[in-house]
Design a protein around this motif. Structure first.
Motif, PDB file in Angstrom:
ATOM      1  N   VAL A 195      -6.651   4.436  -9.783  1.00 47.47           N
ATOM      2  CA  VAL A 195      -5.944   5.471 -10.656  1.00 47.47           C
ATOM      3  C   VAL A 195      -6.740   6.154 -11.223  1.00 47.47           C
ATOM      4  O   VAL A 195      -6.524   7.530 -11.019  1.00 47.47           O
ATOM      5  CB  VAL A 195      -5.911   4.081 -12.057  1.00 47.47           C
ATOM      6  CG1 VAL A 195      -5.005   4.600 -13.583  1.00 47.47           C
ATOM      7  CG2 VAL A 195      -4.596   2.875 -11.420  1.00 47.47           C
TER       8      VAL A 195
ATOM      9  N   ARG B 114     -10.172   0.574   6.341  1.00 49.73           N
ATOM     10  CA  ARG B 114      -9.355   1.661   6.922  1.00 49.73           C
ATOM     11  C   ARG B 114      -9.223   3.375   6.753  1.00 49.73           C
ATOM     12  O   ARG B 114      -8.437   4.052   7.424  1.00 49.73           O
ATOM     13  CB  ARG B 114      -7.675   0.870   5.871  1.00 49.73           C
ATOM     14  CG  ARG B 114      -8.031   1.565   4.174  1.00 49.73           C
ATOM     15  CD  ARG B 114      -6.608   0.728   3.858  1.00 49.73           C
ATOM     16  NE  ARG B 114      -6.456   1.387   2.394  1.00 49.73           N
ATOM     17  CZ  ARG B 114      -6.676  -0.027   1.261  1.00 49.73           C
ATOM     18  NH1 ARG B 114      -7.053  -1.051   2.123  1.00 49.73           N
ATOM     19  NH2 ARG B 114      -7.138   0.109   0.350  1.00 49.73           N
TER      20      ARG B 114
ATOM     21  N   ASP C  69     -13.665   0.055  -6.244  1.00 48.05           N
ATOM     22  CA  ASP C  69     -12.286   0.131  -6.549  1.00 48.05           C
ATOM     23  C   ASP C  69     -11.723   0.642  -7.778  1.00 48.05           C
ATOM     24  O   ASP C  69     -12.442   2.149  -7.862  1.00 48.05           O
ATOM     25  CB  ASP C  69     -11.763  -1.258  -7.533  1.00 48.05           C
ATOM     26  CG  ASP C  69     -11.832  -2.433  -6.389  1.00 48.05           C
ATOM     27  OD1 ASP C  69     -11.208  -2.209  -6.536  1.00 48.05           O
ATOM     28  OD2 ASP C  69     -13.391  -3.480  -6.883  1.00 48.05           O
ATOM     29  N   GLY C  70     -10.394   0.665  -8.327  1.00 50.44           N
ATOM     30  CA  GLY C  70      -9.717   1.845  -9.259  1.00 50.44           C
ATOM     31  C   GLY C  70      -9.315   3.342  -8.956  1.00 50.44           C
ATOM     32  O   GLY C  70      -9.725   4.004  -9.148  1.00 50.44           O
TER      33      GLY C  70
ATOM     34  N   TYR D 233       0.555  -1.325   0.097  1.00 52.88           N
ATOM     35  CA  TYR D 233       0.838  -0.081   0.125  1.00 52.88           C
ATOM     36  C   TYR D 233       0.366   1.630   0.331  1.00 52.88           C
ATOM     37  O   TYR D 233       2.413   1.339   0.475  1.00 52.88           O
ATOM     38  CB  TYR D 233      -0.830  -0.079   1.146  1.00 52.88           C
ATOM     39  CG  TYR D 233      -2.615  -0.775   0.823  1.00 52.88           C
ATOM     40  CD1 TYR D 233      -2.908  -0.795   0.250  1.00 52.88           C
ATOM     41  CD2 TYR D 233      -2.467  -1.807   2.433  1.00 52.88           C
ATOM     42  CE1 TYR D 233      -3.779  -1.960  -0.060  1.00 52.88           C
ATOM     43  CE2 TYR D 233      -3.308  -2.506   1.971  1.00 52.88           C
ATOM     44  CZ  TYR D 233      -4.175  -3.199   1.148  1.00 52.88           C
ATOM     45  OH  TYR D 233      -5.364  -3.731   1.376  1.00 52.88           O
TER      46      TYR D 233
HETATM   47  C1  VTB Z   1      -6.397  -0.115  -5.182  1.00 53.29           C
HETATM   48  C2  VTB Z   1      -7.903  -0.054  -6.519  1.00 53.29           C
HETATM   49  C3  VTB Z   1      -7.490  -1.505  -7.362  1.00 53.29           C
HETATM   50  O1  VTB Z   1      -7.031  -2.225  -5.479  1.00 53.29           O
HETATM   51  O2  VTB Z   1      -5.482   0.516  -5.401  1.00 53.29           O
HETATM   52  C4  VTB Z   1      -6.782  -1.275  -4.265  1.00 53.29           C
HETATM   53  O3  VTB Z   1      -7.869   1.444  -7.425  1.00 53.29           O
HETATM   54  C5  VTB Z   1      -5.847  -1.438  -2.661  1.00 53.29           C
HETATM   55  O4  VTB Z   1      -6.161  -2.933  -2.828  1.00 53.29           O
HETATM   56  O5  VTB Z   1      -8.248  -1.179  -8.392  1.00 53.29           O
HETATM   57  P1  VTB Z   1      -7.187  -3.559  -1.595  1.00 53.29           P
HETATM   58  O6  VTB Z   1      -8.370  -3.480  -2.807  1.00 53.29           O
HETATM   59  O7  VTB Z   1      -6.959  -3.929  -0.534  1.00 53.29           O
HETATM   60  O8  VTB Z   1      -7.825  -2.136  -0.458  1.00 53.29           O
HETATM   61  C6  VTB Z   1      -7.347  -2.507  -6.363  1.00 53.29           C
HETATM   62  O9  VTB Z   1      -8.932  -2.193  -5.362  1.00 53.29           O
HETATM   63  C7  VTB Z   1      -7.179  -3.533  -7.062  1.00 53.29           C
HETATM   64  O10 VTB Z   1      -6.102  -3.734  -7.785  1.00 53.29           O
END
Ligand code: VTB
Length: 316
Positions: free
Chosen positions: A189, A166, A186-187, A119
């Motif tokens: 980016v 979190r 999610d997402g 992370y």
């Molecule tokens: C994020 C999100 C991604 O992972 O970075 C996330 O942008 C972080 O991890 O699409 P957690 O799911 O453990 O929070 C993704 O969800 C998947 O790569």
């Protein structure tokens, strides 16, 4: 002639997006990801270039394709750092919810941060608020400064963050200021890029997401003139040890755009799988699969949006 390789990579992200879109809403994230990976790997073969994957599907022993360290293209050279996410948001595709896209970011050798699989804490804003955010400042301070820069009231600000337990405390701190929070499944980016897009309705990204996604987003944010600050957030001693082994001495360093994506020889290519703030997803008509992509180049600052109609059944 100056060649814009990122324009050629559109065909690669398009193929991956179309392959993944077939799995939209079918509850199978592994199949969606595999389809995108296979299509991306195959399509890369049609582009004349050479480079090495520095952000990909994982370490060599766990990912047979598009793994970290894999050389792509011509064997006689290695000119590019390549960061790929054939399918950003596998869960979103499985569940048919927003934000999924296929992404490639490139830079000259040594330009992209070798992000470990862990992370990062992140904050991002758009061009009008550059210089006003600080990852180390309390949320209310960041929000007040950004509101002034954007000539808005704090209550008009929209902060995007991943919907994760979190983030409970941070979410409450933001809400206490009166600002609004948009939770995404999610997402991040697309989430980190959104504040840099006029009309996205999003002013800031805050919270913890994956570090590979930070590097991908950094290239686009740089092209768009926004700001992104991150810090690695290893969850235990083992992850800290891994960082040390990778040669990362200052684990607590605040990583700025220049640390994540150095210089200006950088490019970002993405195709939408499901609608998000940056791109529309794949659509089908009787005769065509229609894709929406973006190509950004840092050196020139050019942003190209490309809508492509792919004659079916070419991709079936
Ligand atoms: C994020 C999100 C991604 O992972 O970075 C996330 O942008 C972080 O991890 O699409 P957690 O799911 O453990 O929070 C993704 O969800 C998947 O790569």
């Amino acid at each position: 002639m100056d060649r814009n390789l990122a324009l050629e990579f559109v065909r690669v992200t398009e193929a991956a997006a179309i392959a993944a879109a077939k799995w939209m809403g079918r509850g199978d994230k592994k199949a969606a990801d595999q389809a995108a990976v296979d299509a991306m790997r195959e399509r890369f073969k049609s582009v004349d270039f050479c480079g090495e994957i520095i952000i990909g599907e994982g370490e060599k022993d766990e990912a047979p394709e598009l793994y970290i360290g894999e050389k792509l293209g011509r064997a006689d050279c290695s000119e590019l750092d390549i960061a790929v996410d054939p399918l950003e948001c596998t869960d979103s595709v499985a569940n048919g919810v927003p934000n999924a896209m296929s992404v490639i970011a490139t830079g000259s050798r040594g330009s992209l941060f070798h992000a470990p699989d862990m992370y990062m804490n992140k904050i991002a804003c758009g061009p009008a608020a550059v210089g006003q955010i600080d990852l180390d400042a309390p949320a209310d301070e960041n929000l007040k400064k950004v509101a002034v820069a954007l000539k808005k009231d704090v209550s008009e600000l929209m902060v995007v963050m991943l919907d994760r337990p979190r983030h409970e405390e941070l979410k409450n701190q933001i809400r206490k200021t009166g600002a609004r929070v948009r939770l995404i499944s999610d997402g991040d980016v697309a989430g980190a890029i959104a504040p840099s897009l006029p009309g996205s309705g999003i002013d800031l990204l805050m919270g913890i997401g994956a570090s590979a996604e930070a590097v991908l987003a950094a290239v686009a944010v740089k092209a768009l003139g926004g700001e992104l600050q991150c810090r690695l957030a290893p969850k235990d001693g083992a992850q800290k040890e891994r960082l040390r082994k990778m040669g990362i001495k200052d684990i607590d360093k605040k990583l700025l755009l220049e640390d994540l994506a150095k210089g200006s020889d950088l490019a970002f290519t993405a195709t939408g799988v499901i609608d998000g703030p940056l791109l529309k997803g794949v659509r089908y008509t009787a005769d065509y699969a229609i894709t929406h992509s973006v190509v950004m180049r840092v050196r020139s600052g050019t942003i190209r949006f490309i809508e492509t109609h792919h004659k079916l059944p070419a991709y079936q």
